[in-house]
Design a protein around this motif. Structure first.
Motif, PDB file in Angstrom:
ATOM      1  N   GLN A   3       0.833  -1.215   0.000  1.00  0.00           N
ATOM      2  CA  GLN A   3       0.000   0.000   0.000  1.00  0.00           C
ATOM      3  C   GLN A   3       0.864   1.259   0.000  1.00  0.00           C
ATOM      4  N   GLU A   4       1.964   1.215   0.752  1.00  0.00           N
ATOM      5  CA  GLU A   4       2.865   2.386   0.773  1.00  0.00           C
ATOM      6  C   GLU A   4       3.477   2.626  -0.606  1.00  0.00           C
ATOM      7  N   ILE A   5       3.849   1.549  -1.275  1.00  0.00           N
ATOM      8  CA  ILE A   5       4.434   1.707  -2.614  1.00  0.00           C
ATOM      9  C   ILE A   5       3.396   2.309  -3.561  1.00  0.00           C
ATOM     10  N   GLY A  10       1.654   7.026  -6.908  1.00  0.00           N
ATOM     11  CA  GLY A  10       0.739   8.066  -7.394  1.00  0.00           C
ATOM     12  C   GLY A  10      -0.476   7.451  -8.072  1.00  0.00           C
ATOM     13  N   VAL A  11      -1.553   8.221  -8.044  1.00  0.00           N
ATOM     14  CA  VAL A  11      -2.828   7.745  -8.583  1.00  0.00           C
ATOM     15  C   VAL A  11      -2.696   7.520 -10.090  1.00  0.00           C
ATOM     16  N   GLY A  12      -3.231   6.398 -10.546  1.00  0.00           N
ATOM     17  CA  GLY A  12      -3.328   6.172 -11.990  1.00  0.00           C
ATOM     18  C   GLY A  12      -2.043   5.731 -12.665  1.00  0.00           C
ATOM     19  N   HIS A  13      -1.021   5.331 -11.884  1.00  0.00           N
ATOM     20  CA  HIS A  13       0.184   4.853 -12.561  1.00  0.00           C
ATOM     21  C   HIS A  13      -0.167   3.611 -13.386  1.00  0.00           C
ATOM     22  N   PRO A  14       0.306   3.544 -14.652  1.00  0.00           N
ATOM     23  CA  PRO A  14      -0.121   2.447 -15.524  1.00  0.00           C
ATOM     24  C   PRO A  14       0.231   1.048 -15.020  1.00  0.00           C
ATOM     25  N   TRP A  15       1.212   0.926 -14.140  1.00  0.00           N
ATOM     26  CA  TRP A  15       1.579  -0.409 -13.654  1.00  0.00           C
ATOM     27  C   TRP A  15       1.008  -0.705 -12.259  1.00  0.00           C
ATOM     28  N   ALA A  16       0.248   0.234 -11.692  1.00  0.00           N
ATOM     29  CA  ALA A  16      -0.184   0.086 -10.284  1.00  0.00           C
ATOM     30  C   ALA A  16      -0.981  -1.201 -10.049  1.00  0.00           C
ATOM     31  N   SER A  18      -0.648  -3.962 -11.427  1.00  0.00           N
ATOM     32  CA  SER A  18       0.132  -5.189 -11.669  1.00  0.00           C
ATOM     33  C   SER A  18       1.264  -5.363 -10.676  1.00  0.00           C
ATOM     34  N   VAL A  19       1.200  -4.648  -9.543  1.00  0.00           N
ATOM     35  CA  VAL A  19       2.245  -4.808  -8.525  1.00  0.00           C
ATOM     36  C   VAL A  19       1.867  -5.957  -7.599  1.00  0.00           C
ATOM     37  N   GLN A  20       2.768  -6.928  -7.476  1.00  0.00           N
ATOM     38  CA  GLN A  20       2.517  -8.086  -6.621  1.00  0.00           C
ATOM     39  C   GLN A  20       3.578  -8.114  -5.534  1.00  0.00           C
ATOM     40  N   TYR A  21       3.101  -8.278  -4.305  1.00  0.00           N
ATOM     41  CA  TYR A  21       4.001  -8.212  -3.152  1.00  0.00           C
ATOM     42  C   TYR A  21       4.073  -9.592  -2.472  1.00  0.00           C
ATOM     43  N   TYR A  22       5.278  -9.992  -2.098  1.00  0.00           N
ATOM     44  CA  TYR A  22       5.491 -11.275  -1.420  1.00  0.00           C
ATOM     45  C   TYR A  22       6.309 -11.032  -0.150  1.00  0.00           C
ATOM     46  N   PRO A  23       5.803 -11.403   1.021  1.00  0.00           N
ATOM     47  CA  PRO A  23       6.619 -11.263   2.235  1.00  0.00           C
ATOM     48  C   PRO A  23       7.909 -12.074   2.111  1.00  0.00           C
ATOM     49  N   VAL A  24       7.797 -13.275   1.548  1.00  0.00           N
ATOM     50  CA  VAL A  24       8.984 -14.114   1.333  1.00  0.00           C
ATOM     51  C   VAL A  24       8.771 -14.932   0.062  1.00  0.00           C
ATOM     52  N   LEU A 179       9.489   4.226  -0.878  1.00  0.00           N
ATOM     53  CA  LEU A 179       9.721   5.343  -1.811  1.00  0.00           C
ATOM     54  C   LEU A 179      10.687   4.913  -2.914  1.00  0.00           C
ATOM     55  N   LEU A 180      11.765   4.242  -2.520  1.00  0.00           N
ATOM     56  CA  LEU A 180      12.722   3.790  -3.534  1.00  0.00           C
ATOM     57  C   LEU A 180      12.058   2.802  -4.497  1.00  0.00           C
ATOM     58  N   ALA A 181      11.237   1.882  -3.956  1.00  0.00           N
ATOM     59  CA  ALA A 181      10.555   0.919  -4.833  1.00  0.00           C
ATOM     60  C   ALA A 181       9.646   1.664  -5.823  1.00  0.00           C
ATOM     61  N   ALA A 182       8.934   2.683  -5.329  1.00  0.00           N
ATOM     62  CA  ALA A 182       8.046   3.454  -6.222  1.00  0.00           C
ATOM     63  C   ALA A 182       8.860   4.154  -7.309  1.00  0.00           C
ATOM     64  N   LYS A 183       9.997   4.729  -6.942  1.00  0.00           N
ATOM     65  CA  LYS A 183      10.845   5.400  -7.944  1.00  0.00           C
ATOM     66  C   LYS A 183      11.374   4.384  -8.961  1.00  0.00           C
ATOM     67  N   MET A 184      11.756   3.200  -8.483  1.00  0.00           N
ATOM     68  CA  MET A 184      12.241   2.169  -9.406  1.00  0.00           C
ATOM     69  C   MET A 184      11.164   1.822 -10.426  1.00  0.00           C
ATOM     70  N   ILE A 185       9.927   1.672  -9.948  1.00  0.00           N
ATOM     71  CA  ILE A 185       8.823   1.334 -10.866  1.00  0.00           C
ATOM     72  C   ILE A 185       8.607   2.480 -11.857  1.00  0.00           C
TER      73      ILE A 185
END
Ligand code: BTN
Length: 265
Positions: A3-5, A10-16, A18-24, A179-185
């Motif tokens: 959710q933080e990423i 930002g709203v409406g990012h074209p890849w938002a 399709s982001v998949q998160y895995y704890p491990v 923040l870094l993950a969001a910038k990378m995306i």
């Protein structure tokens, strides 16, 4: 974390979506290849808080402790022939330098071809894996990036301590990983649009970021070892080396080990 990423993306990012998160996870690259084979679209992003089997180039492992780094893979589907995509790892390296600079104010350097480095030590790396049709058309590319963010020196195992560092160790400040993950995306999405059209400009930035160019190098090919100087990066991502006998050759990544003569970098 997810959710933080998404918030920072930002709203409406074209890849938002399709982001998949895995704890491990074992390896985000392994999972991304499974998803890509199952037709996951361009822009599918996998992020893990921890990897049990993080992989690097040349069969190396990538140390991926919980909550300390960013372990991300992205599926790209550029419609081109593999010969037009030889610069992909270089282009991703530039995008990752841009992302780290945007998130932390610090721009790292690149050790040819895929290592992200700072002050002579490794900050992270890129693992690019391609699938092609029999004719060489790209089916998909999985781009995997690992970045050491909040490790302290004591967090690295003995064998990595002399050669590894983290953004926190370099900047003296904890890294906002979401923040870094969001910038990378953001920078990867931007790259996905410019990858072919902006190739020449991207490679010029890479030449600027790459510390290998201009250095004395040792090129190890099968059991043969030769010494020379890295003089340029060619448009296919190969390193142009002038050897001590005066011959000049383009050294392809994957076929050889290139070592500078001053330790890790
Ligand atoms: C290298 O140092 O040679 C490349 C390291 C790449 C590590 C990343 S972490 C996310 C993705 N999943 C993996 O298993 N490897 C890449």
């Amino acid at each position: 974390m997810k959710q933080e990423i998404l918030f920072k993306l930002g709203v409406g990012h074209p890849w938002a979506d399709s982001v998949q998160y895995y704890p491990v996870i074992h390896s985000t690259n392994d999972e991304a290849k499974i998803l890509a084979e199952a037709n996951a679209p361009q822009g599918t992003v996998l992020i893990a808080d921890k990897q049990l089997g993080g992989r690097g180039r040349m069969g190396n492992s990538f140390f991926s402790p919980e909550d300390a780094g960013i372990y991300m893979s992205v599926i790209l589907r550029p419609s081109c022939h593999v010969t037009e995509l030889m610069h992909l790892t270089c282009a991703v390296a530039v995008a990752m330098c841009d992302a780290m600079e945007a998130a932390t104010g610090y721009r790292p350097s690149v050790k040819w071809i895929n290592d992200l480095v700072a002050r002579g030590k490794k900050l992270g790396g890129i693992l690019t894996e391609l699938s092609t049709s029999p004719s060489g058309q790209i089916r998909y590319a999985v781009v995997g990036i690992g970045i050491n963010c909040n490790q302290t020196e004591a967090d690295f195992p003995d064998e990595l301590r002399p050669i590894a560092t983290s953004l926190q160790m370099i900047t003296g400040k904890p890294v906002d990983r979401s923040l870094l993950a969001a910038k990378m995306i953001q920078f990867l999405e931007n790259l996905s649009q410019n990858l072919l059209a902006e190739k020449s400009a991207i490679l010029d930035v890479y030449r600027h970021d790459c510390i290998t160019i201009g250095q004395d190098v040792r090129v190890i090919q099968q059991s043969r070892e030769r010494f020379g100087k890295a003089i340029d990066l060619l448009d296919d991502g190969s390193l142009q080396v002038r050897f001590l006998d005066g011959s000049v050759e383009a050294v392809q990544s994957g076929l050889v080990h290139v070592r500078t003569l001053q330790g890790y970098c």
